[in-house]
Design an enzyme around this catalytic site. Structure first.
Site, short mmCIF file in Angstrom:
data_model
loop_
_atom_site.label_atom_id
_atom_site.label_comp_id
_atom_site.label_asym_id
_atom_site.label_seq_id
_atom_site.Cartn_x
_atom_site.Cartn_y
_atom_site.Cartn_z
N HIS A 52 0.76 -1.26 -0.03
CA HIS A 52 0.24 -0.05 0.09
C HIS A 52 0.76 1.17 -0.04
CE1 HIS A 52 -3.23 2.66 1.28
NE2 HIS A 52 -4.13 1.78 1.00
N PHE A 53 1.39 1.51 -0.91
CA PHE A 53 1.58 1.16 -2.37
C PHE A 53 3.05 1.01 -2.60
CE2 PHE A 53 -2.19 3.63 -2.04
CZ PHE A 53 -3.16 2.70 -2.52
#
Length: 146
Positions: free
Chosen positions: A48-49
């Protein structure tokens, strides 16, 4: 005001889900200010991410809820046992204002608004410096478990 050793006595959460590192201010039954130091080593950053790591908003809310739990246990003047648990039961008005990235220090400000029918209602704001990252009304309840 409360270091990690004291926090571990009051919260059941452990790695990777303990999201409060220190309590810097505490007014019993009124308010708490705590911090979460966000590092690139957080397990959620893997996905993420990968190319632009951002702390998930739901984890900012969980950090506020954990700070609310600390305020509640302190207010009652007792440590939790295996038979008492604070459950996160609701949230209203959640808003996300800025991303939280590795290297940020998340400042968690939570105040107790009211207790009614066994439901504790808190107002919470998470900031990085003077910039609001998220805010919400959080509801919790204590339950005795077998």
């Amino acid at each position: 005001m409360m270091d990690i050793h004291q926090i571990l006595k009051l919260l059941p959460h452990r790695y990777p889900f303990l999201l409060v590192d220190r309590v810097v201010e505490l007014e019993r039954g009124e308010r708490i200010q705590a911090i979460k130091n966000v590092t690139i080593n957080e397990p959620f950053f893997t996905g993420h991410f990968p190319n632009r790591p951002v702390m998930p908003g739901v984890l900012m809310l969980e950090a506020l809820a954990q700070a609310a739990g600390l305020l509640s246990f302190d207010m009652m003047g007792e440590a939790p046992g295996d038979d008492k648990v604070f459950y996160f039961v609701g949230i209203d008005g959640a808003r996300f204002k800025r991303p939280v990235e590795p290297g940020d220090q998340l400042i968690l400000d939570v105040k107790l608004d009211r207790i009614k029918g066994g439901i504790y209602k808190f107002g919470g704001v998470a900031r990085v410096g003077d910039s609001v990252a998220c805010e919400a009304e959080i509801m919790c309840t204590m339950r005795t478990v077998a």
